[in-house]
Design an enzyme around this catalytic site. Structure first.
Site, short mmCIF file in Angstrom:
data_model
loop_
_atom_site.label_atom_id
_atom_site.label_comp_id
_atom_site.label_asym_id
_atom_site.label_seq_id
_atom_site.Cartn_x
_atom_site.Cartn_y
_atom_site.Cartn_z
N ASP A 35 0.88 -1.12 -0.06
CA ASP A 35 0.01 0.13 0.03
C ASP A 35 0.92 1.15 0.06
O ASP A 35 0.71 2.08 0.45
CB ASP A 35 -0.81 0.21 0.65
CG ASP A 35 -0.63 -0.05 2.59
OD1 ASP A 35 1.27 0.05 2.41
OD2 ASP A 35 -0.47 -0.68 3.60
N GLU A 68 -0.72 -8.66 -0.97
CA GLU A 68 -0.88 -8.63 0.47
C GLU A 68 -1.40 -7.43 -0.79
O GLU A 68 -1.74 -6.27 0.04
CB GLU A 68 0.51 -7.80 0.90
CG GLU A 68 -0.10 -7.42 2.61
CD GLU A 68 0.05 -6.47 3.27
OE1 GLU A 68 1.60 -7.41 3.46
OE2 GLU A 68 0.43 -5.12 3.13
N GLU A 73 -2.11 4.86 2.87
CA GLU A 73 -2.50 3.48 2.66
C GLU A 73 -3.65 2.80 2.34
O GLU A 73 -3.68 2.21 1.14
CB GLU A 73 -1.37 2.76 3.37
CG GLU A 73 -0.07 3.60 3.91
CD GLU A 73 0.56 4.38 4.73
OE1 GLU A 73 -0.13 4.93 4.97
OE2 GLU A 73 1.61 4.54 5.00
N HIS A 75 5.79 5.65 13.63
CA HIS A 75 5.94 6.26 12.17
C HIS A 75 4.65 6.65 11.14
O HIS A 75 5.28 7.71 10.12
CB HIS A 75 6.75 5.35 11.13
CG HIS A 75 5.98 4.52 10.01
ND1 HIS A 75 5.82 2.80 10.60
CD2 HIS A 75 5.40 4.64 9.35
CE1 HIS A 75 5.44 2.85 10.16
NE2 HIS A 75 5.33 3.19 8.90
N ARG A 122 2.26 8.09 8.91
CA ARG A 122 1.76 10.11 8.71
C ARG A 122 0.55 10.12 9.63
O ARG A 122 0.98 11.51 10.06
CB ARG A 122 1.30 9.84 7.74
CG ARG A 122 2.44 10.48 6.51
CD ARG A 122 2.78 10.38 4.82
NE ARG A 122 3.92 9.76 4.34
CZ ARG A 122 4.51 10.65 3.99
NH1 ARG A 122 3.85 12.13 4.16
NH2 ARG A 122 5.52 10.40 3.55
N HIS A 160 12.31 5.57 13.33
CA HIS A 160 12.57 5.05 11.90
C HIS A 160 13.27 6.74 11.40
O HIS A 160 13.09 7.87 11.92
CB HIS A 160 10.60 5.41 11.48
CG HIS A 160 10.75 5.61 9.81
ND1 HIS A 160 11.02 6.61 8.70
CD2 HIS A 160 9.49 5.14 9.50
CE1 HIS A 160 10.57 6.13 8.01
NE2 HIS A 160 9.90 4.79 8.35
C1 UD1 Z 1 6.74 5.13 3.81
C2 UD1 Z 1 5.22 4.58 3.10
C3 UD1 Z 1 4.86 4.47 4.23
C4 UD1 Z 1 5.28 3.06 5.13
C5 UD1 Z 1 6.70 3.16 5.81
C6 UD1 Z 1 7.10 2.33 5.82
C7 UD1 Z 1 4.09 6.05 1.65
C8 UD1 Z 1 3.54 7.16 1.71
N1 UD1 Z 1 4.10 5.99 2.67
O1 UD1 Z 1 6.55 5.32 5.48
O2 UD1 Z 1 3.38 3.18 3.77
O3 UD1 Z 1 4.61 1.91 6.26
O4 UD1 Z 1 7.40 3.95 4.67
O5 UD1 Z 1 8.52 2.47 6.71
O6 UD1 Z 1 4.63 5.60 0.83
N2 UD1 Z 1 14.33 8.43 5.15
C9 UD1 Z 1 15.71 8.02 4.99
N3 UD1 Z 1 16.40 6.96 4.96
C10 UD1 Z 1 15.48 5.91 4.56
C11 UD1 Z 1 13.94 6.07 4.79
C12 UD1 Z 1 13.55 7.24 4.93
O7 UD1 Z 1 16.21 9.41 5.68
O8 UD1 Z 1 15.74 5.06 4.41
C13 UD1 Z 1 14.14 9.73 5.49
C14 UD1 Z 1 13.65 10.83 4.12
O9 UD1 Z 1 13.30 12.07 4.91
C15 UD1 Z 1 12.49 10.43 3.58
C16 UD1 Z 1 11.60 10.76 5.16
O10 UD1 Z 1 12.44 9.27 5.80
O11 UD1 Z 1 11.94 11.75 3.32
C17 UD1 Z 1 10.49 9.91 4.71
O12 UD1 Z 1 10.35 8.74 3.73
P1 UD1 Z 1 8.84 8.17 3.30
O13 UD1 Z 1 9.41 7.33 1.93
O14 UD1 Z 1 8.35 9.71 2.36
O15 UD1 Z 1 7.94 8.32 4.46
P2 UD1 Z 1 7.76 7.36 5.14
O16 UD1 Z 1 6.67 7.31 6.80
O17 UD1 Z 1 8.89 6.00 5.72
N1 UDP Z 2 11.57 -3.42 10.65
C1 UDP Z 2 13.13 -3.28 10.69
N2 UDP Z 2 14.06 -2.15 11.83
C2 UDP Z 2 13.25 -1.89 11.75
C3 UDP Z 2 11.85 -1.58 12.85
C4 UDP Z 2 10.53 -2.57 11.51
O1 UDP Z 2 13.39 -4.59 9.77
O2 UDP Z 2 14.15 -0.89 12.94
C5 UDP Z 2 10.65 -4.09 9.98
C6 UDP Z 2 10.07 -4.96 10.66
O3 UDP Z 2 9.69 -6.08 11.37
C7 UDP Z 2 8.57 -5.15 10.28
C8 UDP Z 2 8.47 -4.42 8.91
O4 UDP Z 2 10.06 -3.17 8.91
O5 UDP Z 2 8.89 -6.35 8.83
C9 UDP Z 2 7.16 -2.98 9.14
O6 UDP Z 2 8.50 -1.98 9.08
P1 UDP Z 2 8.08 -1.02 8.72
O7 UDP Z 2 6.66 -0.36 10.69
O8 UDP Z 2 8.43 1.09 8.56
O9 UDP Z 2 6.55 -0.79 8.02
P2 UDP Z 2 4.79 -0.66 7.55
O10 UDP Z 2 4.41 -2.24 8.04
O11 UDP Z 2 3.49 -0.46 8.45
O12 UDP Z 2 4.46 -0.62 6.55
#
Ligand code: UD1
Ligand code: UDP
Length: 372
Positions: free
Chosen positions: A98, A120, A134, A213, A215, A246
């Site tokens: 999602d 999924e 999502e 984490h 939004r 996160h």
């Molecule tokens: C995204 C997904 C969410 C998912 C989550 C899992 C969308 C809109 N959101 O949210 O569905 O649950 O991932 O974790 O698709 N960043 C880093 N390094 C990384 C990852 C993120 O620095 O490896 C920082 C960056 O500043 C980035 C911010 O985190 O811009 C947010 O990342 P983003 O992918 O926009 O949204 P998530 O909150 O991670």
């Molecule tokens: N996870 C991980 N390291 C972390 C936090 C989460 O490997 O520090 C794994 C967790 O076990 C799960 C997945 O990441 O498999 C969940 O990711 P996240 O919570 O970012 O996203 P969501 O499932 O809410 O979309």
């Protein structure tokens, strides 16, 4: 024998964790050529997973920018995907779950009239703003997809109610398959802070695993969550609360300002999936707004308090391992405390149940795609 080209696209940590077991199975099939495309919506958090599963990508769009908006993510993916799809000409594009990566990749495939497989499929809260974005992403992917791989029968029912009449397969969730590659006895953590804190011999403290984490929780809800956790930490010195934060700067700033100075709260960088699954396997309970953790922890017999107002994963709630506690400080505090002090309450919630499959979901999906 015609070889089918399956083009798997993903971009965030949870998609990677759930797609890697499937890629391993697809690569075993003689009649499938699997091409892996990362959007790079995440960077470090995605690399950690690819390294853990020892999978390398064929393409990486590298679209991550600090604090970028959903619009910016969508535009970058849509624009970059076109050229790659035109040159690769896959038979099927596979997306997961999602995220914005998943929805936009499905849309890009549709524009090229390439069939889409959705792994999924069928999770719903029926609230279009929660989780945001999502819930809408998954509804929109369902409209585009030709193959719907649903973890549970309940997910398949959700799709049927929306008028999806064909291409639904109930397979289990590939996250359970991932345990085969991650959990081991006598595990040593890669994260040095964690290894120093809890590695080696049995720890008498109650380990509470926290993640947050989402939004829709940014701002006031996150403050409520963190304040409740702070009260628990201050009153329960027998606990060690471990929060791999996160990398999103909005989440990091809030976590550090409220939880940064407590001696029994460990704020650490995101864990690789091997550390994460093994930590989950050792912890007392989980507090989270994550989707994936709600599936993983029940399978390991760990009670989960969901820091959200609703869930698209009702199966473990029905089984009694997961409780949706919401985002009100007082309520979160009260329920977490109950789980820490009441043995009966804890035992009621700590039965290992696994509504999400037998660990063979990836093999099933690969078989269906190979036979198509
Ligand atoms: C995204 C997904 C969410 C998912 C989550 C899992 C969308 C809109 N959101 O949210 O569905 O649950 O991932 O974790 O698709 N960043 C880093 N390094 C990384 C990852 C993120 O620095 O490896 C920082 C960056 O500043 C980035 C911010 O985190 O811009 C947010 O990342 P983003 O992918 O926009 O949204 P998530 O909150 O991670
Ligand atoms: N996870 C991980 N390291 C972390 C936090 C989460 O490997 O520090 C794994 C967790 O076990 C799960 C997945 O990441 O498999 C969940 O990711 P996240 O919570 O970012 O996203 P969501 O499932 O809410 O979309």
């Amino acid at each position: 024998m015609k070889v089918k080209k399956i083009f798997a696209v993903f971009g965030t940590r949870p998609e990677a964790i759930k797609m890697c077991p499937l890629i391993i199975e697809l690569k075993k099939k003689d009649n499938i050529k699997c091409v892996v495309c990362l959007t790079g919506q995440h960077r470090e958090m995605l690399t950690q997973v690819m390294n853990a599963f020892q999978i390398s990508e064929d393409h990486n769009l590298k679209i991550m920018r600090e604090k970028q908006s959903i619009t910016a993510i969508s535009i970058a993916i849509l624009q970059n995907m076109e050229e790659i799809l035109v040159s690769e000409q896959p038979d099927i594009v596979l997306v997961h779950g999602d995220t914005t990566t998943s929805f936009v990749a499905a849309l890009a495939a549709f524009y090229q009239k390439i069939p889409v497989g959705h792994v999924e499929a069928g999770l719903r809260t029926q609230n279009k703003y929660s989780p945001y974005p999502e819930e809408m992403n998954r509804c929109l992917i369902a409209r585009i997809a030709d193959y719907h791989f649903s973890p549970t029968e309940n997910n398949a029912q959700n799709l049927r109610k929306e008028g999806v009449v064909s291409g639904i397969y109930v397979t289990g969730n590939t996250v359970i398959d991932a345990f085969k590659y991650t959990i081991s006895d006598n595990y040593h953590f890669h994260n040095e802070i964690l290894e120093r804190a809890i590695g080696g011999k049995e720890d008498k403290r109650k380990l509470v695993l926290l993640t947050a984490h989402r939004r829709e929780n940014w701002g006031i809800p996150l403050k409520h969550i963190f304040r409740a956790v702070k009260r628990i930490a201050e009153e329960h010195k027998e606990c060690l609360i471990i929060y791999p934060v996160h990398l999103n700067p909005i989440v990091k700033e809030s976590a550090e300002s409220i939880l940064g100075k407590l001696d029994n709260v460990l704020l650490i960088t995101p864990l690789d999936v091997l550390d994460m699954h093994n930590l989950m396997n050792r912890c007392y309970m989980v507090m989270t707004d994550s989707g994936g953790l709600q599936e993983e922890a029940p399978a390991l017999g760990k009670p989960v308090l969901v820091l959200r107002t609703e869930t698209e994963r009702p199966e473990a709630v029905e089984a009694g391992t997961v409780e949706v506690v919401g985002i009100d400080e007082e309520h979160i505090y009260k329920i977490a405390k109950e789980l820490l002090v009441s043995k009966t309450r804890y035992e009621q919630m700590s039965n290992a149940v696994n509504p999400y499959g037998d660990g063979n979901a990836a093999g099933r999906i690969a078989e269906i795609l190979s036979a198509e």
